[in-house]
Design an enzyme around this catalytic site. Structure first.
Site, mmCIF file in Angstrom:
data_model
loop_
_atom_site.group_PDB
_atom_site.id
_atom_site.type_symbol
_atom_site.label_atom_id
_atom_site.label_comp_id
_atom_site.label_asym_id
_atom_site.label_seq_id
_atom_site.Cartn_x
_atom_site.Cartn_y
_atom_site.Cartn_z
ATOM 1 N N LYS A 1 3.844 -2.936 0.798
ATOM 2 C CA LYS A 1 4.147 -1.968 1.320
ATOM 3 C C LYS A 1 3.934 -0.870 -0.046
ATOM 4 C CE LYS A 1 8.095 0.983 2.938
ATOM 5 N NZ LYS A 1 9.303 0.913 3.467
ATOM 6 N N LYS B 1 7.592 -4.331 -1.995
ATOM 7 C CA LYS B 1 7.822 -2.902 -1.728
ATOM 8 C C LYS B 1 7.731 -2.197 -3.045
ATOM 9 C CE LYS B 1 10.801 0.459 -0.038
ATOM 10 N NZ LYS B 1 12.088 0.698 0.640
HETATM 11 C C1 PBG Z 1 14.267 2.969 1.997
HETATM 12 C C2 PBG Z 1 12.801 3.184 2.697
HETATM 13 C C3 PBG Z 1 11.946 3.857 2.329
HETATM 14 C C4 PBG Z 1 10.826 3.819 3.213
HETATM 15 C C5 PBG Z 1 11.328 2.922 4.256
HETATM 16 N N1 PBG Z 1 12.536 2.416 3.823
HETATM 17 C C6 PBG Z 1 11.786 4.870 1.149
HETATM 18 C C7 PBG Z 1 12.051 4.646 -0.313
HETATM 19 O O1 PBG Z 1 12.203 3.409 -0.642
HETATM 20 O O2 PBG Z 1 12.395 5.529 -1.244
HETATM 21 C C8 PBG Z 1 9.578 4.338 2.972
HETATM 22 C C9 PBG Z 1 8.902 4.473 4.341
HETATM 23 C C10 PBG Z 1 7.847 5.527 4.383
HETATM 24 O O3 PBG Z 1 7.458 6.183 3.289
HETATM 25 O O4 PBG Z 1 7.041 5.699 5.320
HETATM 26 N N2 PBG Z 1 14.696 1.609 2.151
#
Ligand code: PBG
Length: 325
Positions: free
Chosen positions: A249, A196
């Site tokens: 992601k 991520k």
């Molecule tokens: C937080 C989380 C995020 C997303 C999913 N879970 C945001 C972040 O890490 O700031 C983003 C998902 C999206 O932008 O569709 N754990």
């Protein structure tokens, strides 16, 4: 063989011929629909920063999943917005927490015909808005592990089939796997947000889910978008720790990593087409510049072509509808 013996246009002569020669087939069954459920909400309300996406009251979760299910989408991912936040994000693992109640409702309504996934993170639940527990302005990795494991166990007990750790704490998959097994939940799977990235494409989500960090940013735990070897090391660690599904992601700006993950690992590879990717398409469609469903299917097909088996997307319903036509 070269021209004129070889004419690549021969396989494009009709719709039927093109169908026959199709290499990548996107299907509604590949898609996971994220659902935002907010505690204490009386009726649906727009998620604000994500046009067309709503926060749902608990009472609407089953019908939302049913509408997607009717189109062939058989997996949802629950994101909860709690009524109160605190330092440790305790509402994330509360027995009567919003995600726990939504998971149990879906489990009751669908039995085994829907895969119920739950986002396993703290950022909607902590006052800091960070994904782990913060101490003196720093995110404490190892203290967060037990907390995240508790969240996963409570979600699984409530009825989630799959927990989806997204906090990017080192060792979180191992901690969650061990806690699930100890709790007699050995059959519950883990789809880890393995690589991520620290991405500006999450901006619309943070408004929609109310989880923007109060101080600093997430760059001390999320992967820099410049680093592909580091991303692969994250996937390898999660595979080793017991993740059943490995995720990249965001998706669209990271297709090279999706392709590399597909080559390197046997586990199913998931890609999360995030809020900012959705927003780009939505805004262009609303401006009358592109056709939303056509572009959605093209983008989702590109993610699948790159190697993703599973795609998390806010456009799951639009795409499924388009595919069904
Ligand atoms: C937080 C989380 C995020 C997303 C999913 N879970 C945001 C972040 O890490 O700031 C983003 C998902 C999206 O932008 O569709 N754990």
């Amino acid at each position: 063989m070269t021209f004129p013996a070889r004419r690549l246009r021969r396989l494009r002569t009709s719709g039927a011929m093109r169908e026959l020669a199709t290499e990548t087939r996107l299907s509604a069954a590949d898609l996971v629909l994220p659902i935002f459920v907010e505690e204490g909400l009386e009726s649906r309300r727009p998620a604000g920063t994500m046009p067309g996406i709503e926060r749902l009251p608990l009472a609407d979760v089953t019908s939302e999943a049913q509408a997607a299910h009717d189109l062939g989408v058989r997996a949802v991912m629950l994101f909860g917005i709690p009524a109160s936040k605190d330092e440790l994000g305790t509402q994330a693992s509360a027995e009567g927490g919003i995600v726990q109640r939504a998971a149990s409702q879906l489990r009751g309504a669908f039995g085994g015909s829907l895969v119920v996934m739950a986002d396993t993170c703290l950022c909607q639940y902590t006052e800091s808005g960070h994904c782990g527990v913060s101490r003196d302005g720093l995110i404490d990795n190892d203290e967060s592990l037990g907390v995240l494991a508790g969240v996963a166990v409570s979600q699984a007990r409530a009825g989630a089939d799959t927990v989806c750790p997204s906090a990017m704490m080192d060792g979180q998959v191992a901690a969650i796997r061990a806690a699930l097994d100890d709790a007699g939940l050995g059959g519950v799977s883990i789809m880890s947000h393995s690589a991520k990235h620290a991405s500006s494409f999450y901006a619309p989500f943070r408004g929609a889910a109310g989880c923007a960090p109060r101080f600093g940013d997430r760059r001390t735990y999320q992967v820099p978008y410049t680093n592909s070897r580091e991303a692969m090391a994250e996937l390898a660690a999660d595979a080793e720790e017991g993740a059943d599904i490995l995720m990249i992601k965001p998706a669209l700006a990271y297709l090279d990593l999706v392709a590399e993950a597909r080559r390197r690992f046997d586990a199913p590879v998931a890609a999360y087409s995030v809020s900012g990717e959705y927003a780009l398409i939505k805004a262009a469609a609303q401006a009358g510049l592109v056709d939303e469903q056509d572009v959605a299917c093209e983008v989702l097909s590109s993610i699948k072509r790159a190697g993703a088996d599973i795609i998390v997307t806010y456009m799951a319903r639009q795409a499924a509808e388009h595919l069904g036509r």
